[in-house]
Write an enzyme that holds these catalytic residues in place. Sequence first.
Site, mmCIF file in Angstrom:
data_model
loop_
_atom_site.group_PDB
_atom_site.id
_atom_site.type_symbol
_atom_site.label_atom_id
_atom_site.label_comp_id
_atom_site.label_asym_id
_atom_site.label_seq_id
_atom_site.Cartn_x
_atom_site.Cartn_y
_atom_site.Cartn_z
ATOM 1 N N HIS A 104 0.886 -1.284 -0.007
ATOM 2 C CA HIS A 104 -0.041 0.007 0.010
ATOM 3 C C HIS A 104 0.948 1.326 -0.057
ATOM 4 O O HIS A 104 1.650 1.459 1.083
ATOM 5 C CB HIS A 104 -0.966 0.056 1.211
ATOM 6 C CG HIS A 104 -1.903 1.207 1.092
ATOM 7 N ND1 HIS A 104 -3.184 1.018 0.618
ATOM 8 C CD2 HIS A 104 -1.912 2.360 1.680
ATOM 9 C CE1 HIS A 104 -3.756 2.023 0.714
ATOM 10 N NE2 HIS A 104 -2.990 2.954 1.532
ATOM 11 N N CYS A 105 0.856 1.816 -1.015
ATOM 12 C CA CYS A 105 1.732 3.023 -1.179
ATOM 13 C C CYS A 105 1.110 4.238 -0.697
ATOM 14 O O CYS A 105 -0.098 5.052 -1.403
ATOM 15 C CB CYS A 105 2.062 3.224 -2.803
ATOM 16 S SG CYS A 105 3.280 4.545 -3.209
ATOM 17 N N PRO A 106 1.530 5.175 0.383
ATOM 18 C CA PRO A 106 1.009 6.495 0.709
ATOM 19 C C PRO A 106 1.079 7.463 -0.145
ATOM 20 O O PRO A 106 0.501 8.614 -0.332
ATOM 21 C CB PRO A 106 1.675 6.630 2.134
ATOM 22 C CG PRO A 106 2.829 5.964 2.078
ATOM 23 C CD PRO A 106 2.628 4.844 1.104
#
Length: 314
Positions: A104-106
């Site tokens: 999950h890429c912020p």
Amino acid sequence: VVCLVAYHIFFMLFVWSYWKTIFTLPMNPSKEFHLSYSDKESLEREPRGESQQEVLRRAAKDLPIYTRTMSGAIRYCDRCHLVKPDRCHHCSVCDKCILKMDHHCPWVNNCVGFSNYKFFLLFLAYSLVYCLFIAATDLQYFIKFWTNGLPDTQAKFHIMFLFFAAAMFSVSLSSLFGYHCWLVSKNKSTLEVFRAPIFRHRTDKNGFSLGFSKNLRQVFGDEKKYWLLPVFSSLGDGCSFPTCLVNQDPEQASTPGGLNSTSKNENHLFPAKLLRDSQSHLLTDTPSWSETSANSEKGKVGMNNPALTMENET
């Protein structure tokens, strides 16, 4: 004029891939992997024992899954109430199971998985090219700044800041892009690097690797004209993947010639459920891959371990 044209081409490709990475919804497992209402009731009603194991085995017996939990159980998500496909993981941020989840890429506020992994790679590539182009075109003015060759105006500080920002982003992006290129060449995800997939026979960190060419095509597709464009061209459906198992399951049936398949140095398995045509040819390109393994495996998925216990895995 040439620099301006090149700049806007790189900029448009960078923005396009970034947009696709952000706004492409992650793909979730199809309805075949969800437990039926009766199975969910049985799973909740039965204690953790053989009855619960039987519910999961019955739900997973016709599904194209080969990976298991650390204890050898079928990978089940108690939040989504589904049997997890291979390479699928539950994202605690999105609160959903994501097909072939990488992370999950912020920075893009989205899960990077099967549906947008190609876009994420292109986003890294074009952002790196964009920063390198800016640093290269600004280099001559940066040198003049230190040699006092620029007029004494505030613009020279903008030149210095632009060069340092582009150079520093280039360094960080090159390392991240290089890492994901290595992942593509090995057909791995970031999660699989930290925890290797566990197949029925044992843990195999290279279980999904088909060789560099096929690994690349699995992400970018067969049509090379689409490789550099942020359009979806990945092979498969995200729910099933061809595997390359060096050490086969000891319970695997013998091959037609009377030779046990475990005697071979390398074995290639087909998922029990047929893949899309675009993904199936990855398996049929190599003559040594036998389609008979599909028949021998079908009906045994989720049934080979009599001591299965349900284990929740994120």
